[in-house]
Design a protein around this motif. Structure first.
Motif, PDB file in Angstrom:
ATOM      1  N   GLU A   6     -31.244  39.024   1.751  1.00  0.00           N
ATOM      2  CA  GLU A   6     -30.079  38.748   1.003  1.00  0.00           C
ATOM      3  C   GLU A   6     -28.949  37.988   1.906  1.00  0.00           C
ATOM      4  O   GLU A   6     -28.354  36.896   1.518  1.00  0.00           O
ATOM      5  CB  GLU A   6     -29.164  39.636   0.371  1.00  0.00           C
ATOM      6  CG  GLU A   6     -28.323  39.445  -0.550  1.00  0.00           C
ATOM      7  CD  GLU A   6     -27.590  40.594  -1.298  1.00  0.00           C
ATOM      8  OE1 GLU A   6     -28.092  41.709  -1.111  1.00  0.00           O
ATOM      9  OE2 GLU A   6     -26.907  40.343  -2.416  1.00  0.00           O
ATOM     10  N   LEU A   7     -28.741  38.536   3.031  1.00  0.00           N
ATOM     11  CA  LEU A   7     -27.784  38.187   3.815  1.00  0.00           C
ATOM     12  C   LEU A   7     -28.165  37.657   5.492  1.00  0.00           C
ATOM     13  O   LEU A   7     -29.339  38.414   5.889  1.00  0.00           O
ATOM     14  CB  LEU A   7     -26.485  39.162   4.168  1.00  0.00           C
ATOM     15  CG  LEU A   7     -25.835  39.829   3.109  1.00  0.00           C
ATOM     16  CD1 LEU A   7     -24.957  40.647   3.393  1.00  0.00           C
ATOM     17  CD2 LEU A   7     -25.133  38.220   2.507  1.00  0.00           C
ATOM     18  N   VAL A  27     -21.836  36.623   9.219  1.00  0.00           N
ATOM     19  CA  VAL A  27     -22.779  36.895   8.044  1.00  0.00           C
ATOM     20  C   VAL A  27     -22.663  35.715   7.558  1.00  0.00           C
ATOM     21  O   VAL A  27     -21.880  34.542   7.507  1.00  0.00           O
ATOM     22  CB  VAL A  27     -22.167  37.881   7.404  1.00  0.00           C
ATOM     23  CG1 VAL A  27     -20.737  37.813   6.900  1.00  0.00           C
ATOM     24  CG2 VAL A  27     -23.179  38.539   6.677  1.00  0.00           C
ATOM     25  N   THR A  29     -24.670  33.718   3.878  1.00  0.00           N
ATOM     26  CA  THR A  29     -25.752  33.738   2.499  1.00  0.00           C
ATOM     27  C   THR A  29     -26.521  32.640   2.508  1.00  0.00           C
ATOM     28  O   THR A  29     -27.712  32.942   1.868  1.00  0.00           O
ATOM     29  CB  THR A  29     -24.880  33.875   1.249  1.00  0.00           C
ATOM     30  OG1 THR A  29     -24.223  32.525   1.334  1.00  0.00           O
ATOM     31  CG2 THR A  29     -23.943  35.069   1.060  1.00  0.00           C
ATOM     32  N   HIS A  33     -23.553  28.461   6.611  1.00  0.00           N
ATOM     33  CA  HIS A  33     -22.141  28.811   6.903  1.00  0.00           C
ATOM     34  C   HIS A  33     -22.014  30.259   7.142  1.00  0.00           C
ATOM     35  O   HIS A  33     -22.466  31.013   6.143  1.00  0.00           O
ATOM     36  CB  HIS A  33     -21.545  28.374   5.535  1.00  0.00           C
ATOM     37  CG  HIS A  33     -21.788  26.978   5.038  1.00  0.00           C
ATOM     38  ND1 HIS A  33     -22.884  26.492   4.105  1.00  0.00           N
ATOM     39  CD2 HIS A  33     -21.090  25.966   5.321  1.00  0.00           C
ATOM     40  CE1 HIS A  33     -22.764  25.144   4.034  1.00  0.00           C
ATOM     41  NE2 HIS A  33     -21.962  24.638   4.646  1.00  0.00           N
ATOM     42  N   PHE A  34     -21.196  30.344   8.092  1.00  0.00           N
ATOM     43  CA  PHE A  34     -21.032  31.829   8.517  1.00  0.00           C
ATOM     44  C   PHE A  34     -19.492  32.083   8.676  1.00  0.00           C
ATOM     45  O   PHE A  34     -18.837  31.436   8.743  1.00  0.00           O
ATOM     46  CB  PHE A  34     -21.789  32.063   9.995  1.00  0.00           C
ATOM     47  CG  PHE A  34     -23.186  32.024   9.998  1.00  0.00           C
ATOM     48  CD1 PHE A  34     -23.703  33.213  10.121  1.00  0.00           C
ATOM     49  CD2 PHE A  34     -23.882  30.820  10.111  1.00  0.00           C
ATOM     50  CE1 PHE A  34     -25.187  33.179  10.136  1.00  0.00           C
ATOM     51  CE2 PHE A  34     -25.145  30.883  10.283  1.00  0.00           C
ATOM     52  CZ  PHE A  34     -25.888  32.228  10.066  1.00  0.00           C
ATOM     53  N   ASN A  35     -19.529  33.492   8.320  1.00  0.00           N
ATOM     54  CA  ASN A  35     -18.200  34.078   8.502  1.00  0.00           C
ATOM     55  C   ASN A  35     -18.118  35.208   9.608  1.00  0.00           C
ATOM     56  O   ASN A  35     -18.901  35.948   9.483  1.00  0.00           O
ATOM     57  CB  ASN A  35     -17.937  34.840   7.323  1.00  0.00           C
ATOM     58  CG  ASN A  35     -16.290  34.911   6.840  1.00  0.00           C
ATOM     59  OD1 ASN A  35     -15.486  34.742   7.753  1.00  0.00           O
ATOM     60  ND2 ASN A  35     -16.266  35.490   5.656  1.00  0.00           N
TER      61      ASN A  35
END
Lengths: 265, 265
Positions: A6-7, A27, A29, A33-35
């Motif tokens: 999922e992640l 993280v 999805t 693109h990461f946060n």
């Protein structure tokens, strides 16, 4: 980096103004693109880590994520390990292979013939070690060496935890080529290991699969370097995450089918 | 905010340069030092959220975290809901109570008499609503109103999901006092509700438990406001997280035993 279905969980090394390397978390999805968290999630805690912690490689074993990493101190670099379920709180095992100047570690995702297996690197070669408990490692076996006159003629080291395929353990590794100057080139290639006996190398990439081409891969803190810590299988592609010139994290993808074709040939 | 026994998970509203409110995530191991993601984890997605999403309140029900929040659009503010297991990927239920100008929602952590229960606010009063499935809400019951001449004489609303105690449901709420000017004061107090029938108010704070005192609580985007979205029980204290003057997030603590004494009296 690890994908849990999922992640995408990314651990990456970052250096602050104090020049100490710490490990951050991001993280995603979609794997692109990461946060990022603003502060590191794993920082040096012992004398073995005075200069920092680097090169995190994550392998999920059971319901726990194991990170092997480079502990860097005035004594040199050594392989250390920690585990987590949430990437925030960690169990620390400290240095697990006491040899100085040993790094480039990665854990296999499952036991083989009743033993846990780990890559490590006694320069200039790639080695395996075996363990009953993930903490005590012995039975060191050299499995691969630099190849004279080729892209990996100076030293080699594992680039990501291996991925199980029907043809064997698929291993991303980096090869360093002596250019006759003080600036060797780091490239990436594949190695295929026997499923039952991973000390047996079935084949290796004759040519690198990735090499510094872009300006941001050629110029930077450590020039002419593509250096990977993670390869993920996702949507029919292998996602190879790599550090470019020691400055940024980049992503390259290659179709799984293309790699399987190479395995079969 | 919710505490899972190991980590404090904070959801908070933040506004970008576009003046749209989004919801960010921060994590902590001690409830005091937080690590924030750089980008929001929950952003507006529908016409009901054109001006933003605000006031997240989290309640864990089963193995899922449910967030009720304020959906703000040209139509006004309404109560919406979403759920998650990881604070990154969300299931969106959209607006769950269609009334305009209804906000200040919070879910009870368990069913009562076979029904899910939610606070909401039809100005100026605090109401409960009941549901079989967390999505369809009816049977609205007014449970508390402003009290003339007191610190909560203008309007009131729930300030955190309720905490079960042996004396009843402990509810943090905010009360707004009419100061005769255009600047009412927002303060916090407790309410105790009957465990079996939460529409019955057992008692309410005669005096507020927290009010704007510091400069950063008195001056700011919305002056003279302490406004809470979360209260956590941790290490013998209630941790009250609140927005101060609409500018920053602050923490105040109160010993559980002190509150229990008030409940008993």
């Amino acid at each position: 980096m690890v994908y849990d279905g999922e992640l995408f969980h990314m651990l990456y090394r970052a250096q602050g103004e104090d020049m100490v390397s710490r490990i951050g978390y991001a993280v995603s999805t979609d794997g692109i693109h990461f946060n990022k968290f603003e502060k590191p999630v794993f920082s040096p805690k012992s004398d073995d880590e005075l200069y920092g912690v680097e090169d995190p490689r994550i392998t999920k074993i059971g319901d726990e994520y194991y990170m092997v990493y480079t502990a860097y101190s005035p004594r040199g670099v050594r392989i250390a390990m920690a585990s987590t379920k949430n990437f925030i709180t960690w169990k620390r095992y400290g240095v697990v292979i006491p040899d100085i100047d040993n790094k480039d570690a990665a854990l296999f995702p499952e036991k083989i013939n009743g033993k846990y297996v780990m890559f490590h690197r006694i320069p200039p070669d790639m080695w395996l070690a075996f363990s009953d408990d993930l903490v005590h490692w012995d039975n060191f076996v050299k499995i691969a060496s630099p190849r004279q006159g080729m892209w990996d003629d100076l030293k080699i080291g594992v680039g990501a935890p291996p991925i199980k395929t029907e043809y064997g353990w698929l291993v991303l590794y980096h090869g360093v080529q002596n250019t006759g100057t003080s600036r060797p080139i780091y490239r990436l290639g594949f190695m295929l290991l026997d499923l039952e006996d991973p000390t047996k190398v079935i084949k290796r990439s004759k040519e690198p699969i990735l090499e510094p081409e872009e300006d941001w891969e050629k110029f930077g803190g450590v020039p002419n370097v593509v250096f990977s810590d993670a390869m993920i299988e996702y949507n029919g592609y292998y996602y190879v995450y790599y550090g470019a010139a020691d400055n940024c994290i980049a992503l390259a993808t290659i179709p799984v089918e293309k790699v399987m074709k190479w395995c079969r040939e």
